[in-house]
Scaffold this motif. Structure first.
Motif, PDB file in Angstrom:
ATOM      1  N   ILE A   1       1.123  -1.756 -13.629  1.00  0.00           N
ATOM      2  CA  ILE A   1       1.792  -2.548 -12.586  1.00  0.00           C
ATOM      3  C   ILE A   1       0.960  -2.528 -11.309  1.00  0.00           C
ATOM      4  CG2 ILE A   1       3.832  -2.667 -11.087  1.00  0.00           C
ATOM      5  CD1 ILE A   1       5.456  -1.574 -13.449  1.00  0.00           C
ATOM      6  N   GLY A   2       0.409  -1.367 -10.975  1.00  0.00           N
ATOM      7  CA  GLY A   2      -0.435  -1.266  -9.796  1.00  0.00           C
ATOM      8  C   GLY A   2      -1.690  -2.103  -9.901  1.00  0.00           C
ATOM      9  N   LEU A   3      -2.329  -2.117 -11.061  1.00  0.00           N
ATOM     10  CA  LEU A   3      -3.539  -2.915 -11.248  1.00  0.00           C
ATOM     11  C   LEU A   3      -3.233  -4.412 -11.179  1.00  0.00           C
ATOM     12  CD1 LEU A   3      -5.232  -0.839 -14.088  1.00  0.00           C
ATOM     13  CD2 LEU A   3      -6.024  -1.075 -11.728  1.00  0.00           C
ATOM     14  N   LEU A   4      -2.121  -4.829 -11.777  1.00  0.00           N
ATOM     15  CA  LEU A   4      -1.725  -6.239 -11.701  1.00  0.00           C
ATOM     16  C   LEU A   4      -1.456  -6.650 -10.255  1.00  0.00           C
ATOM     17  CD1 LEU A   4       0.639  -6.517 -14.815  1.00  0.00           C
ATOM     18  CD2 LEU A   4      -1.675  -7.442 -14.567  1.00  0.00           C
ATOM     19  N   ASN A   5      -0.799  -5.762  -9.513  1.00  0.00           N
ATOM     20  CA  ASN A   5      -0.532  -6.068  -8.106  1.00  0.00           C
ATOM     21  C   ASN A   5      -1.806  -6.101  -7.283  1.00  0.00           C
ATOM     22  OD1 ASN A   5       2.440  -6.255  -7.041  1.00  0.00           O
ATOM     23  ND2 ASN A   5       2.524  -4.818  -8.754  1.00  0.00           N
TER      24      ASN A   5
ATOM     25  N   HIS B   1       0.824  -1.215   0.000  1.00  0.00           N
ATOM     26  CA  HIS B   1       0.000   0.000   0.000  1.00  0.00           C
ATOM     27  C   HIS B   1       0.854   1.258   0.000  1.00  0.00           C
ATOM     28  CE1 HIS B   1      -4.125  -1.532   0.255  1.00  0.00           C
ATOM     29  NE2 HIS B   1      -3.600  -2.555   0.916  1.00  0.00           N
ATOM     30  N   ALA B   2       2.030   1.191   0.587  1.00  0.00           N
ATOM     31  CA  ALA B   2       2.956   2.325   0.465  1.00  0.00           C
ATOM     32  C   ALA B   2       3.316   2.547  -1.002  1.00  0.00           C
ATOM     33  CB  ALA B   2       4.216   2.067   1.290  1.00  0.00           C
ATOM     34  N   GLY B   3       3.459   1.449  -1.752  1.00  0.00           N
ATOM     35  CA  GLY B   3       3.732   1.563  -3.177  1.00  0.00           C
ATOM     36  C   GLY B   3       2.567   2.173  -3.935  1.00  0.00           C
ATOM     37  N   TYR B   4       1.331   1.746  -3.615  1.00  0.00           N
ATOM     38  CA  TYR B   4       0.164   2.342  -4.272  1.00  0.00           C
ATOM     39  C   TYR B   4       0.133   3.858  -4.047  1.00  0.00           C
ATOM     40  CZ  TYR B   4      -1.645  -2.479  -4.427  1.00  0.00           C
ATOM     41  OH  TYR B   4      -1.807  -3.824  -4.653  1.00  0.00           O
ATOM     42  N   LEU B   5       0.392   4.251  -2.814  1.00  0.00           N
ATOM     43  CA  LEU B   5       0.335   5.676  -2.497  1.00  0.00           C
ATOM     44  C   LEU B   5       1.424   6.456  -3.232  1.00  0.00           C
ATOM     45  CD1 LEU B   5      -0.548   7.018   1.009  1.00  0.00           C
ATOM     46  CD2 LEU B   5       1.043   8.260  -0.427  1.00  0.00           C
ATOM     47  N   LEU B   6       2.602   5.854  -3.350  1.00  0.00           N
ATOM     48  CA  LEU B   6       3.704   6.535  -4.035  1.00  0.00           C
ATOM     49  C   LEU B   6       3.431   6.720  -5.523  1.00  0.00           C
ATOM     50  CD1 LEU B   6       6.803   4.907  -2.314  1.00  0.00           C
ATOM     51  CD2 LEU B   6       6.141   7.305  -2.198  1.00  0.00           C
ATOM     52  N   VAL B   7       2.538   5.922  -6.078  1.00  0.00           N
ATOM     53  CA  VAL B   7       2.172   6.102  -7.481  1.00  0.00           C
ATOM     54  C   VAL B   7       1.663   7.513  -7.720  1.00  0.00           C
ATOM     55  CG1 VAL B   7       0.550   5.378  -9.277  1.00  0.00           C
ATOM     56  CG2 VAL B   7       1.698   3.658  -7.880  1.00  0.00           C
TER      57      VAL B   7
END
Length: 495
Positions: A411-415, A307-313
């Motif tokens: 990449i976010g959608l796949l994850n 979720h930190a990665g999603y937010l960094l998007v």
């Protein structure tokens, strides 16, 4: 002319500081065997006042105080309210999962409110050295809270690992401030942006910004700075994990937004690719790591990395929409994550009796309230419509696509698809019939504090999922304060 009294610019911090001092003064006056629960309710009362003070700050005219080291605006007020809400729910969860015989309970409540002071100070600081002070106040509290269960073998490991790696990351942050000062001659956020236009050593500022990013990357448990997260989450008490997985992260993300957009906008061509890589790594490593977990807290730890990665998007958007999406996602993630840890804390107790995912088999039949709440938070973490998690991901990925970062959104959608597997695995376990030959331990009776905490988190997650407009407009108003060239839009967006 701005006539707002300087003390009003730090009113929530003052309220929480006084609350913490009162708790520390009252604790030794109680009889040795007397319950320390009233001190927890004192902390709740102080946090409610701080929440009211944070809401009051939303009505103040934007401005600075204390020699331009503190800045109050729509952005800081948004995160003040978010942090105060997280701390309020975390205190209520702690009141439910602890008992009269829990050792050092008074100190626990004091550390929580003192940590909140540091987090709030971080979000309103317009000077990097004040950010550092707030970061240390917050970190010291969470280092101690992580190892609060001294009788647990994992607690000391959790606290020491968090302290050592946290100190290492803090050194990076401090060196980054020093290099930035060397390049620009100032440590104020607005001054750095101005100094970069005339700096004779821009490469020094670039290295400084990279070190600051590394220091804050640790605090938000973004890859490749996430190695501490699973062990610390597993060893710390569940109420502490619910707090440390949300409030310090929200504060660190607020600082990162203010620093990158306010201090280093001229270097965006350099830091955007770094954010792109970190976001992609965080989403992938977090979700792949969560697939292999059988311990529910370790699974949620890897989930927090993702979720930190999603937010960094959203950071890559370089627009008010991106900043607003990041702020909205921070709030929605906080609501659903602190909510699911409220369920874990109550079911497993302060000593974490239920640690494996399989321990939650049939939870919906043993306790429809806990099972229903846990299921709701799980579908929000997946991103199912009519939940805060859905709109959080929608705004984040939309901001990235509108800025041309289509592959990062893909990449976010796949994850998100990968994440759905392990969240649905837990959901299926919660709603599976328990084995007839296995007698599950009885669940403790839900206290009023837990009911309030679940109501607040479920209601917030639901409101963010069905009527997000008002919250998003507040996030957009805060975003515009970080983008001076667009301040003319602020009145219409703030309505």
């Amino acid at each position: 002319m701005n006539t707002v009294a300087p003390i009003l610019r730090i009113l929530p911090e003052v309220v929480l500081t006084i609350t913490g001092i009162l708790i520390m003064l009252a604790e030794p006056m109680l009889a040795p065997k007397a319950s320390r629960k009233p001190l927890g309710w004192l902390a709740v009362a102080g946090t409610l006042v701080a929440l009211g003070a944070s809401h009051y700050q939303c009505k103040l005219a934007p401005g600075t105080a204390f020699f331009n080291t503190i800045q109050t605006d729509a952005f800081s007020s948004f995160f003040h309210v978010t942090i105060a809400g997280i701390v309020l729910v975390s205190l209520l969860v702690a009141l439910d999962s602890t008992n009269e015989h829990t050792p050092f309970l008074g100190e626990y409540f004091a550390l929580v409110v003192f940590g909140a002071v540091g987090m709030m100070l971080m979000t309103s600081a317009s000077e990097l050295l004040v950010v550092f002070i707030g970061l240390e106040i917050s970190s010291i509290s969470t280092y101690i809270l992580a190892g609060f269960r001294r009788k647990s073998a994992k607690a000391p490991e959790s606290s020491i690992k968090y302290f050592l790696l946290g100190s290492f990351a803090t050194a990076f942050f401090l060196y980054g401030i020093a290099l930035t000062f060397g390049a620009t001659g100032t440590t104020t956020i607005s001054g750095i942006a101005q100094g970069l236009t005339t700096s004779q050593t821009p490469a020094l500022a670039l290295v400084g910004s990279a070190m600051i990013l590394i220091g804050l990357g640790f605090k938000v448990s973004a890859a490749p700075f996430q190695v501490w997260t699973p062990d610390v989450y597993e060893g710390a008490p569940s109420p502490v994990v619910g707090l440390m997985s949300t409030a310090p992260k929200a504060a660190a993300f607020a600082v990162l937004l203010r620093v990158l957009y306010g201090a280093f906008p001229a270097l965006h061509a350099n830091w955007v690719p770094l954010i792109w890589i970190i976001a992609a790594l965080s989403m992938t490593i977090g979700n792949l790591g969560a697939l292999r977990q059988v311990n529910v807290k370790r699974m949620l730890a890897y989930s927090s990395i993702a979720h930190a990665g999603y937010l960094l998007v959203a950071f890559t958007a370089l627009s008010a929409d991106g900043i607003a999406a990041a702020s909205f996602y921070a709030l929605s993630y906080a609501a659903m994550n602190v909510g699911i840890f409220a369920v874990v804390s109550h079911a497993g107790g302060y000593e974490d009796r239920l640690t494996e995912i399989e321990d939650y088999r049939g939870l919906a039949y043993r306790s429809p309230l806990l099972g229903g709440a846990m299921g709701f938070f799980l579908i929000s973490l997946i991103g199912i419509p009519f939940t805060g998690g859905f709109f959080g991901k929608f705004y984040v990925f939309s901001a990235a696509i509108h800025s041309g970062f289509v592959w990062l959104a893909v990449i976010g959608l796949l994850n998100s698809g990968i994440a759905a597997y392990y969240y649905l695995r837990v959901l299926a376990t919660v709603y599976n019939r328990p084995y007839a030959a296995v007698t599950a331990p009885p669940l403790p009776r839900a206290k009023v504090s837990l009911l309030i905490a679940l109501f607040l988190t479920v209601a917030t997650t639901l409101i963010l999922g069905i009527a997000p407009g008002r919250i998003l407009s507040q996030a957009k108003a805060g975003a515009l304060t970080l983008l001076p060239t667009q301040t003319t839009e602020a009145p219409s967006q703030g309505q």
